[in-house]
Design a protein around this motif. Structure first.
Motif, PDB file in Angstrom:
ATOM      1  N   UNK A 160       0.867  -1.272  -0.089  1.00  0.00           N
ATOM      2  CA  UNK A 160       0.129  -0.027  -0.151  1.00  0.00           C
ATOM      3  C   UNK A 160       1.009   1.284   0.124  1.00  0.00           C
ATOM      4  N   UNK A 161       1.750   1.204   0.849  1.00  0.00           N
ATOM      5  CA  UNK A 161       2.826   2.488   0.755  1.00  0.00           C
ATOM      6  C   UNK A 161       3.527   2.609  -0.545  1.00  0.00           C
ATOM      7  N   UNK A 162       3.853   1.525  -1.042  1.00  0.00           N
ATOM      8  CA  UNK A 162       4.614   1.823  -2.190  1.00  0.00           C
ATOM      9  C   UNK A 162       3.799   2.336  -3.476  1.00  0.00           C
ATOM     10  N   UNK A 163       2.368   1.841  -3.194  1.00  0.00           N
ATOM     11  CA  UNK A 163       1.384   2.145  -4.298  1.00  0.00           C
ATOM     12  C   UNK A 163       1.124   3.528  -4.067  1.00  0.00           C
ATOM     13  N   UNK A 164       1.236   3.938  -2.917  1.00  0.00           N
ATOM     14  CA  UNK A 164       0.575   5.450  -2.888  1.00  0.00           C
ATOM     15  C   UNK A 164       1.647   6.597  -2.899  1.00  0.00           C
ATOM     16  N   UNK A 165       2.918   5.998  -2.720  1.00  0.00           N
ATOM     17  CA  UNK A 165       4.112   6.928  -2.912  1.00  0.00           C
ATOM     18  C   UNK A 165       4.948   6.968  -4.019  1.00  0.00           C
ATOM     19  N   UNK A 166       4.553   6.030  -5.239  1.00  0.00           N
ATOM     20  CA  UNK A 166       5.326   5.794  -6.216  1.00  0.00           C
ATOM     21  C   UNK A 166       4.396   6.015  -7.359  1.00  0.00           C
ATOM     22  N   UNK A 167       5.006   6.113  -8.854  1.00  0.00           N
ATOM     23  CA  UNK A 167       4.319   6.063  -9.790  1.00  0.00           C
ATOM     24  C   UNK A 167       4.358   4.554 -10.307  1.00  0.00           C
ATOM     25  N   UNK A 168       3.827   3.598 -10.011  1.00  0.00           N
ATOM     26  CA  UNK A 168       3.562   2.247 -10.144  1.00  0.00           C
ATOM     27  C   UNK A 168       2.355   1.695 -10.357  1.00  0.00           C
ATOM     28  N   UNK A 169       2.301   0.502 -11.107  1.00  0.00           N
ATOM     29  CA  UNK A 169       1.058  -0.207 -11.187  1.00  0.00           C
ATOM     30  C   UNK A 169       1.629  -1.378 -10.391  1.00  0.00           C
ATOM     31  N   UNK A 170       0.824  -1.743  -9.296  1.00  0.00           N
ATOM     32  CA  UNK A 170       1.204  -3.175  -8.768  1.00  0.00           C
ATOM     33  C   UNK A 170       0.082  -4.324  -9.219  1.00  0.00           C
ATOM     34  N   UNK A 171       0.475  -5.394  -9.706  1.00  0.00           N
ATOM     35  CA  UNK A 171      -0.507  -6.478 -10.264  1.00  0.00           C
ATOM     36  C   UNK A 171       0.011  -7.375  -9.274  1.00  0.00           C
ATOM     37  N   UNK A 172      -1.188  -7.974  -8.808  1.00  0.00           N
ATOM     38  CA  UNK A 172      -0.945  -9.228  -7.690  1.00  0.00           C
ATOM     39  C   UNK A 172      -2.245 -10.020  -8.114  1.00  0.00           C
ATOM     40  N   UNK A 173      -1.783 -11.210  -8.530  1.00  0.00           N
ATOM     41  CA  UNK A 173      -2.745 -12.355  -8.544  1.00  0.00           C
ATOM     42  C   UNK A 173      -2.808 -12.991  -7.282  1.00  0.00           C
ATOM     43  N   UNK A 174      -3.811 -13.011  -6.785  1.00  0.00           N
ATOM     44  CA  UNK A 174      -4.040 -13.570  -5.028  1.00  0.00           C
ATOM     45  C   UNK A 174      -4.070 -15.020  -5.102  1.00  0.00           C
ATOM     46  N   UNK A 175      -3.429 -15.703  -4.390  1.00  0.00           N
ATOM     47  CA  UNK A 175      -3.624 -17.047  -4.116  1.00  0.00           C
ATOM     48  C   UNK A 175      -4.889 -17.330  -3.588  1.00  0.00           C
TER      49      UNK A 175
END
Ligand code: UDP
Length: 371
Positions: A229-244
């Motif tokens: 969450x921190x990384x998503x909110x503080x950087x211009x990134x797309x986080x893709x997470x296929x959840x188990x």
């Protein structure tokens, strides 16, 4: 020679698929495939993608299954399967309860057992996480040991395994990757995936995430989610997470990350789509063993979200880092890769650590020789 290949989970199916196809092409081999069904939902797409024909389906999965249930049911089903098929060899892969139980069934029935991906060790406490004890017990029960690397062979030698029964053959995951890459090309899957992930066309860098280990259920997973969450909110990134699909993972992940717009929570994706995402990614955050093996083959840096790993070759080669599960350590490891270009380039090296894509042929030749 009659060979019974047994698997129950996604990674076992991915790694055994190339070998099963190769063995089936050999005129002197008869191969039967047994699915225990330990993780039925996650293994089904792999079976269909690799066109595997299931000869024996033990169908052991039940709701809230415990390790006791899986072990007892698989053992019982395997007894009947072995009695019916009468194999010369049982082929098992990895470190799951299916792996261990199949090796035990081999021992009880007097059938030889060949273990693929033998010799991985964390030397970490056993209970209550089954992987390490499954590996150790499978080694004791196996007749031949297919190690992926020299390190794995050395681990086996230290435990007194006879050198004559150890073969360093690489990891068939690389065979699976290359076969899949070929299929992505020949079936033009690229266009379909591009369409499904249009949001990746922006200049935001893609962080691909997976996580499933029992050892991280509870607080460690919460800390991992906080880092994401921190990384998503503080950087211009797309986080893709296929959840188990394990409920211990899904519930928490959706509760903590469901409302963050640049974190895309998906169901587990089919294998070619996962590899496609890996190719598109800037870096990978994972606790998965298979992903740690795949990523260096395509030059993708990995931040390992575990306290320990048995894939030490990538750490030593400097293409992965062991961050642990604390929020701060994960954030720091990722930020360094995002902000320090030199560090990123040093880690984004394509390197053959775990195999060369010809493991399946070596295994087939050796099984033939040892018949
Ligand atoms: N994988 C996949 N779809 C996903 C996530 C992972 O096909 O949504 C593949 C991945 O490429 C790797 C394997 O599944 O080959 C890893 O499985 P997992 O992490 O469940 O188990 P482990 O490797 O830790 O035993």
């Amino acid at each position: 020679i009659k060979i019974l290949a047994v698997f129950g989970t996604r990674p076992e199916a991915i790694k055994l698929a190339p070998i099963i196809h190769t063995l089936k092409q050999r005129p002197d081999m008869t191969v039967a495939v047994c699915l225990t069904g330990q993780h039925r939902q996650m293994v089904k797409p792999v079976i269909s993608f690799f066109n595997l024909n299931i000869d024996y389906d033990l169908d052991i999965m039940s709701q809230d299954q415990s390790l006791f249930d899986i072990t007892a049911k698989a053992l019982h089903g395997l007894q009947q399967t072995i009695a019916s098929f009468q194999p010369d060899w049982i082929l098992v892969q990895g470190d799951t309860t299916t792996t261990f139980t199949s090796a035990l069934a081999g021992f009880y029935s007097g059938t030889k057992v060949a273990h693929i991906e033998a010799g991985l060790r964390t030397y970490h406490k056993y209970a209550p996480f089954p992987e390490e004890i499954n590996r150790v017990l499978t080694t004791r029960l196996s007749d031949i040991h297919f190690a992926a690397t020299d390190r794995a062979r050395d681990n086996l030698l230290k435990e007194g395994i006879d050198e004559a029964n150890i073969y360093v053959v690489g990891n068939p995951i690389i065979d699976a990757m290359l076969m899949t890459e070929e299929k992505i090309r020949s079936k033009s899957l690229d266009a379909r995936f591009q369409n499904a992930f249009q949001y990746l066309e922006s200049d935001k860098r893609l962080i691909l995430v997976t996580g499933h280990r029992r050892e991280s259920f509870g607080q460690p997973f919460e800390d991992i989610c906080k880092a994401l969450k921190h990384l998503a909110q503080s950087h211009e990134v797309e986080i893709v997470y296929p959840v188990h699909l394990n409920p211990n993972v899904t519930e928490l992940v959706h509760r903590m990350l469901g409302d963050t717009c640049n974190i895309r929570l998906l169901e587990p994706v089919e294998y070619p789509m996962f590899l496609w995402l890996m190719q598109k990614s800037y870096l990978i955050l994972t606790d998965s063993g298979g992903v740690q093996e795949e990523a260096p083959a395509w030059g993708k840096p990995v931040v390992v979200m575990r306290e320990t790993t048995e894939r030490t070759e990538s750490l030593e080669a400097g293409v992965s880092v062991l961050a642990g599960t604390s929020t701060q350590a994960i954030v720091e490891a990722v930020e360094r890769l995002l902000d320090d270009e030199q560090h990123y380039q040093a880690m984004a090296r394509q390197i053959d650590l775990y195999g060369d894509g010809a493991t399946r042929y070596r295994i087939a030749d050796i099984l033939m020789r040892r018949a």
